[in-house]
Every structure is written in C-alpha cells, then in structure tokens.
Design an enzyme around this catalytic site. Structure first.
Site, short mmCIF file in Angstrom:
data_model
loop_
_atom_site.label_atom_id
_atom_site.label_comp_id
_atom_site.label_asym_id
_atom_site.label_seq_id
_atom_site.Cartn_x
_atom_site.Cartn_y
_atom_site.Cartn_z
N CYS A 163 0.82 -1.21 0.00
CA CYS A 163 0.00 0.00 0.00
C CYS A 163 0.86 1.26 0.00
O CYS A 163 0.53 2.25 -0.66
CB CYS A 163 -0.93 0.00 1.20
SG CYS A 163 -0.09 0.02 2.81
N HIS A 219 -2.49 1.18 7.13
CA HIS A 219 -2.73 1.19 5.69
C HIS A 219 -2.45 2.57 5.10
O HIS A 219 -2.87 3.59 5.67
CB HIS A 219 -4.17 0.78 5.42
CG HIS A 219 -4.50 0.51 3.99
ND1 HIS A 219 -3.67 -0.23 3.16
CD2 HIS A 219 -5.57 0.87 3.21
CE1 HIS A 219 -4.23 -0.33 1.95
NE2 HIS A 219 -5.37 0.34 1.96
N ASN A 222 -8.01 4.26 -2.73
CA ASN A 222 -7.44 3.04 -2.17
C ASN A 222 -6.73 2.26 -3.28
O ASN A 222 -6.80 2.63 -4.46
CB ASN A 222 -8.54 2.20 -1.51
CG ASN A 222 -8.00 1.18 -0.52
OD1 ASN A 222 -6.80 1.07 -0.31
ND2 ASN A 222 -8.89 0.41 0.08
#
Length: 330
Positions: A140, A277, A297
C-alpha cells in the site's frame, strides 16, 4: 455488478431467517462474479462461513443506516470470504520506522494567507491515474507514494502518467517490499536514485523481486518531501488544496472499512493510534452536510465506490488520517 449487490443486500438478520437455498444461490453467484476457487471442500466450507458472517454484518449495518444510525452503507465485494484480520495481514502494509520523527527540515509549514476552496477533487483536474489493485502484497505504501508522485508530475509537466509501484517494492532498501514500508522512505529513494520508472517500463507483479530499475524507463524525479504537522487536519486540507494529492495513513482494520460502499465513512471504533494502511487523499468536500476527504485506495475498483472512499473530515482526526501525511517535492 449492481444486480449482484442488490441481491446480496437482501435483509438477513440471522441464518435462520435466510433459507439455505437462497444462501446457496448467492454464494454460487458471488463465487462466479469474483472467480473464486478453493483448494478443497473443507477450505470452501470455512470460507463460506466467513462470507455468511460478513453478509449478515453488511445487512444489519445497512438496516441501521436506513434508520439514520450510520452515514454510510456497506456492500458485499471481492473480500467477502476474508476476515478483517486477514485483510490487514495480507492487503495493507504500512510499516513506520521505529526511529521515525519529524524534522524541521521536512515539516510542511502552511501558508495560511488566503482562503482554500470549500471542495476540490483532483480526479476532475486530471491529476489522478486509474485505481490499481495491490493484491495480497503489503505494498500500500508504494501505491500511496506513486499516487502522490503522479499528482506532482501532472502539476509540473501537464502529463498524467502511471508510475511504477513495483520499482519501489523492489528497490527501496529501507522498506520491506511486500512486507510493508513507509512513504517518505519511498520519496527519499526516488530523490537519491534520481528517478522512478513508469509502470510500462517496470510493471507491477505483486511480489518481491530483485531491483530492476532502468534509467531508460525513468518517468519522474523527486527533490524531497514534506510532512504534515501530526494530527492537523487544517494543515492537511491546505496541503491538498495548494499542493495536490497527499499520501496519508489510516486504520483500515474494521469490517466496516472492508465493505464500505457509499456515503461518508465514520466509525467510532476506528483507531487513530493503529495506523496500518497507506492511501491517497485526492480531494475533500461536503456531502449532505458531512465534511469528508476523498480517498483513493489500492484494492481495485470492486472495492468501495469504484475504488474510492469518502472519509469523515474534521471529526477529531478520524482513523488518524492526518497523523502520518506527506507529499513529495518535484
């Protein structure tokens, strides 16, 4: 896809109220839609039990949302057979260095003169590339970093180009590839390396490989980075408005985040001290009186609202969104 979501969101308060044949049909439809295959019958049974639990959670939440309890809705997606713990383990990847501390040299000091717009969406300005899918690799941080670099590249050159997260996964020695990493380490790598390759030159494979950076594929440079004052949403808003998309870190460990679908996301259980994240703030605004951040995302377009989520803004730094925010200088 919308038909599937409608079918899967039929109210179900308990398995007893949900006929087994309907569950069977929905399970088969869900597997077909997301091309799910399992190694054994035992594995499939265990995954279905998780899926049923998630389906029940979604249905109850949406009933509560219809009664005004929540400001957002959930929907079944490709993560339906995973627990929230598995999602964090396999599909996040933020790893903050133990020695990390903000330096005056890299601290973002906002220019408070003048007003910032009430809303801004860099997708509409052409600063944001399509949503990607990191897969089951803790990368991520690489996608968040690349997204911020792509925005600055567009701002500087007028060209929007997909940069290479795999270049960062393989080559940022201070990070741990698919084992996790941190965005400012990525910006420092690009600065010291004098470049980062394009996605075309260095495609994403979703696993750790040897560093294969090639200067002939170089598509962007970096002159350093700036970090937002910790927890300061006003400074983050000004950075997004004045600079462009900003890398941010959040708590993505809740089932409510896993199955977010639409609306302004606010879960009081989201822990601002449990940042796991990395994502990308590509704007902010107000929806139905609720202030929000527009967040990109890296879980594919099947997640959230075509890969995006609106996260509550000015709600006591919900999910820790302003705690570890940074952007590259180009």
């Amino acid at each position: 896809m919308w038909g599937l979501k409608v079918v899967l969101l039929l109210p179900v308060m308990s398995s007893a109220l949900y006929p087994e044949e309907i569950l069977d049909t929905q399970w088969e439809l869900w597997k077909k839609t997301y091309r799910k295959q399992y190694n054994s019958k035992v594995d499939e049974i265990s995954r279905r039990l998780i899926w049923e639990k998630n389906l029940k959670h979604i249905s109850i939440h949406n009933l509560e949302a219809s009664l005004g309890v929540h400001t957002y809705e959930l929907a079944m997606n490709h993560l339906g057979d995973m627990t929230s713990e598995e999602v964090v383990q396999k599909m996040t990847g933020l790893k903050v260095p133990p020695s990390h501390s903000r330096s005056n040299d890299t601290l973002y000091i906002p220019d408070w003169e003048g007003r910032t717009p009430d809303s801004i969406d860099y997708r509409k300005k052409g600063y944001v590339t399509p949503v990607k899918n990191q897969g089951q690799c803790g990368s991520c941080w690489a996608f968040s970093s690349v997204g911020a670099l792509e925005g600055q590249l567009k701002k500087k050159t007028g060209k929007l180009l997909n940069l290479s997260p795999q270049n960062l996964v393989d080559c940022v020695s201070e990070n741990d590839g698919c084992g996790g990493g941190y965005m400012t380490n990525a910006f420092q790598y690009v600065q010291k390396n004098r470049g980062i390759d394009s996605e075309d030159a260095y495609p994403y494979v979703g696993q750790d490989e040897n560093c294969m950076y090639n200067p002939t594929g170089k598509a962007a440079k970096c002159r350093g980075y700036r970090e937002i004052p910790e927890g300061n949403e006003k400074a983050l808003k000004r950075a997004v408005a004045r600079v462009g998309p900003v890398s941010v870190a959040i708590d993505a460990s809740l089932t409510s985040f896993q199955f977010y679908s639409k609306g302004v996301y606010y879960d009081e259980n989201c822990n601002s001290d449990n940042l796991n994240h990395a994502v990308l703030a590509v704007g902010y605004g107000i929806q139905k009186g609720k202030k929000h951040w527009i967040i990109k995302n890296s879980w594919g377009e099947n997640w959230g609202n075509k890969g995006y989520i609106l996260m509550a803004r000015n709600k006591n730094n919900a999910c820790g969104i302003a705690n570890l925010a940074s952007f590259p200088k180009m």
